[in-house]
Design a protein around this motif. Structure first.
Motif, PDB file in Angstrom:
ATOM      1  N   UNK A  83       6.580   7.880   2.827  1.00  0.00           N
ATOM      2  CA  UNK A  83       5.136   8.064   3.131  1.00  0.00           C
ATOM      3  C   UNK A  83       4.393   6.527   2.904  1.00  0.00           C
ATOM      4  N   UNK A  84       4.902   6.065   1.895  1.00  0.00           N
ATOM      5  CA  UNK A  84       4.185   4.595   1.540  1.00  0.00           C
ATOM      6  C   UNK A  84       4.469   3.630   2.521  1.00  0.00           C
ATOM      7  N   UNK A  85       5.822   3.679   3.111  1.00  0.00           N
ATOM      8  CA  UNK A  85       6.289   2.921   3.980  1.00  0.00           C
ATOM      9  C   UNK A  85       5.540   3.005   5.430  1.00  0.00           C
ATOM     10  N   UNK A 123      -0.843  -1.019   8.152  1.00  0.00           N
ATOM     11  CA  UNK A 123      -1.570  -2.008   7.676  1.00  0.00           C
ATOM     12  C   UNK A 123      -0.676  -2.371   6.293  1.00  0.00           C
ATOM     13  N   UNK A 124      -0.722  -3.696   5.986  1.00  0.00           N
ATOM     14  CA  UNK A 124       0.161  -3.907   4.685  1.00  0.00           C
ATOM     15  C   UNK A 124      -0.664  -3.757   3.349  1.00  0.00           C
ATOM     16  N   UNK A 125      -1.115  -2.460   3.134  1.00  0.00           N
ATOM     17  CA  UNK A 125      -1.832  -2.134   2.127  1.00  0.00           C
ATOM     18  C   UNK A 125      -1.269  -2.634   0.847  1.00  0.00           C
ATOM     19  N   UNK A 126      -2.279  -3.347   0.074  1.00  0.00           N
ATOM     20  CA  UNK A 126      -1.616  -3.822  -1.217  1.00  0.00           C
ATOM     21  C   UNK A 126      -1.871  -2.998  -2.429  1.00  0.00           C
ATOM     22  N   UNK A 127      -2.575  -1.937  -1.956  1.00  0.00           N
ATOM     23  CA  UNK A 127      -2.839  -0.968  -3.080  1.00  0.00           C
ATOM     24  C   UNK A 127      -2.906   0.443  -2.827  1.00  0.00           C
ATOM     25  N   UNK A 128      -2.206   1.312  -3.552  1.00  0.00           N
ATOM     26  CA  UNK A 128      -2.259   2.691  -3.377  1.00  0.00           C
ATOM     27  C   UNK A 128      -2.980   3.328  -4.685  1.00  0.00           C
ATOM     28  N   UNK A 129      -3.775   4.703  -4.329  1.00  0.00           N
ATOM     29  CA  UNK A 129      -4.257   5.453  -5.063  1.00  0.00           C
ATOM     30  C   UNK A 129      -3.278   6.515  -5.326  1.00  0.00           C
ATOM     31  N   UNK A 130      -2.831   6.829  -6.861  1.00  0.00           N
ATOM     32  CA  UNK A 130      -1.958   8.122  -7.148  1.00  0.00           C
ATOM     33  C   UNK A 130      -2.715   9.000  -7.729  1.00  0.00           C
ATOM     34  N   UNK A 131      -2.554  10.266  -7.336  1.00  0.00           N
ATOM     35  CA  UNK A 131      -3.207  11.432  -8.039  1.00  0.00           C
ATOM     36  C   UNK A 131      -1.883  12.286  -8.364  1.00  0.00           C
ATOM     37  N   UNK A 172      10.083  -3.192  -1.974  1.00  0.00           N
ATOM     38  CA  UNK A 172      10.353  -4.604  -1.564  1.00  0.00           C
ATOM     39  C   UNK A 172       9.080  -5.349  -1.985  1.00  0.00           C
ATOM     40  N   UNK A 173       7.913  -4.932  -1.591  1.00  0.00           N
ATOM     41  CA  UNK A 173       6.752  -5.506  -2.017  1.00  0.00           C
ATOM     42  C   UNK A 173       5.719  -4.590  -2.992  1.00  0.00           C
ATOM     43  N   UNK A 174       6.269  -4.706  -4.023  1.00  0.00           N
ATOM     44  CA  UNK A 174       5.483  -3.462  -4.973  1.00  0.00           C
ATOM     45  C   UNK A 174       3.915  -3.518  -4.785  1.00  0.00           C
ATOM     46  N   UNK A 175       3.662  -2.394  -4.574  1.00  0.00           N
ATOM     47  CA  UNK A 175       2.022  -2.259  -4.786  1.00  0.00           C
ATOM     48  C   UNK A 175       1.306  -2.171  -5.892  1.00  0.00           C
TER      49      UNK A 175
END
Length: 258
Positions: free
Chosen positions: A67-69, A75-83, A105-108
Motif C-alpha cells: 500500500x505504501x508503494x 507521488x514520492x511521499x517522504x512521510x507517512x502517518x501510522x495509526x 528502498x527509500x525509507x519514509x
C-alpha cells in the motif's frame, strides 16, 4: 468566521488566482496507514470495530509495504502517518510492519501513534531517528508526559475528537503552552467520511497554537479543501480516502507541491 467563509467561497468559485496560491507556503499532504493485525485497514469515522482490510486500486493487497508503494506511485511521499490501532487499543504493537516500512528502498519518515502513555516507551521512540512519536490525547491519563517532553523537536501531539467530543485531559485544550511544535487536530468523526475538514475547529486551534505547526486530520476531500486549509495557515493534512479513490490525482499532488 467571516474571513473563513469568504476565503472558502473564493476557492470554490475560483476567484482566488493561481498567483495568490503560489505565493503561499505549500501544505504537506501526509498519507495515512491505519494498521490492524499487520494489515492496512480503511478507517470509518473512528468506529474501529468496523475497520476492514483496505481495498484500493493502488495495491493488490492490504500489505503495508504494498500500500505504501502504491501511494508512492501517485507521488514520492517522504512521510507517512501510522495509526497502530492494535497498540492504541492495548494490544500487540505492529512493530513488524513498521520495521518493513523502515526497510523500504527509500525509507519514509514515520509519524506513529501507538498509544504511548509512559515515559520509558516514549523515550525509546524518540531515540529512533526515523520515528516521530505521536501522543494521542485519548491515550493520556494526565499531562505528565507533555510537561516532561514538550520541548523535544520530534514529539507530536494529536488532539483527538470523537462523536462525543474531546478525549483526553482537559488541560490539553485549556493550556496550549503544553503543546509541542507540531499539533494534529484529529476529528475522527470525519475520517473516511469525505465530508470536508472541520474548518471551525481547526481555525480555533490555530488561533491558540501561535507559531506551532497545526496539522489537519479527517474529511479532506479534494484540491479545494487543501487550498482552503492552506489559507488558514494549516501546515499539513493527513489524507487517505481521497488518495485511494482518485479524487487527489498525481497531477493535483504535483501542482500542490506537497
Amino acid at each position: 468566521m467571516l474571513f473563513l467563509f469568504s476565503t472558502l467561497q473564493a476557492f470554490i468559485t475560483g476567484t482566488v488566482g493561481q498567483g495568490s496560491w503560489s505565493a503561499r507556503k505549500a501544505l504537506r499532504i501526509i498519507p495515512v496507514l491505519d494498521l490492524k493485525g499487520g494489515e492496512v485497514v480503511r478507517a470509518q469515522q473512528g468506529k474501529r470495530d468496523r475497520y476492514r482490510p483496505i481495498v484500493t486500486p493502488l495495491s493488490q493487497s492490504a500489505d503495508v509495504v504494498a500500500v505504501a508503494e502504491g501511494l508512492r506511485g501517485l507521488y514520492p511521499f517522504p512521510t507517512f502517518y501510522i495509526a497502530d490501532l492494535d497498540a492504541i487499543e492495548g494490544g500487540t504493537p505492529n512493530n513488524g510492519a513498521l520495521a518493513r516500512l523502515k526497510a523500504m528502498a527509500e525509507p519514509p519518515e514515520l509519524w506513529v501513534d501507538a498509544g504511548i502513555a509512559d515515559e520509558k516507551t516514549l523515550a525509546a521512540a524518540l531515540a529512533e531517528p526515523w520515528l516521530y512519536p505521536v501522543l494521542g490525547s485519548e491515550s493520556q491519563q494526565d499531562e505528565a508526559l507533555f510537561r516532561r517532553f514538550r520541548d523535544h523537536p520530534d514529539l507530536i501531539l494529536s488532539l483527538d475528537f470523537f462523536d462525543d467530543g474531546f478525549r483526553g485531559p482537559a488541560s490539553f485544550l485549556d493550556e496550549p503552552e503544553l503543546w509541542p511544535r507540531k499539533v494534529i487536530v484529529m476529528t475522527l468523526a470525519k475520517v473516511g467520511s469525505a465530508s470536508g475538514p472541520d474548518f471551525t475547529r481547526l481555525e480555533a486551534i490555530k488561533a491558540k497554537a501561535g507559531s506551532r505547526s497545526v496539522i489537519a486530520a479527517g474529511g479532506v476531500r479534494n484540491e479545494a479543501d487543501i487550498r482552503a486549509l492552506s489559507s488558514l495557515g494549516i501546515t499539513a493534512a493527513l489524507v487517505a480516502t481521497s488518495l485511494h479513490d482518485g479524487t487527489l490525482t498525481p497531477g493535483h499532488l504535483a501542482t500542490l507541491g506537497t
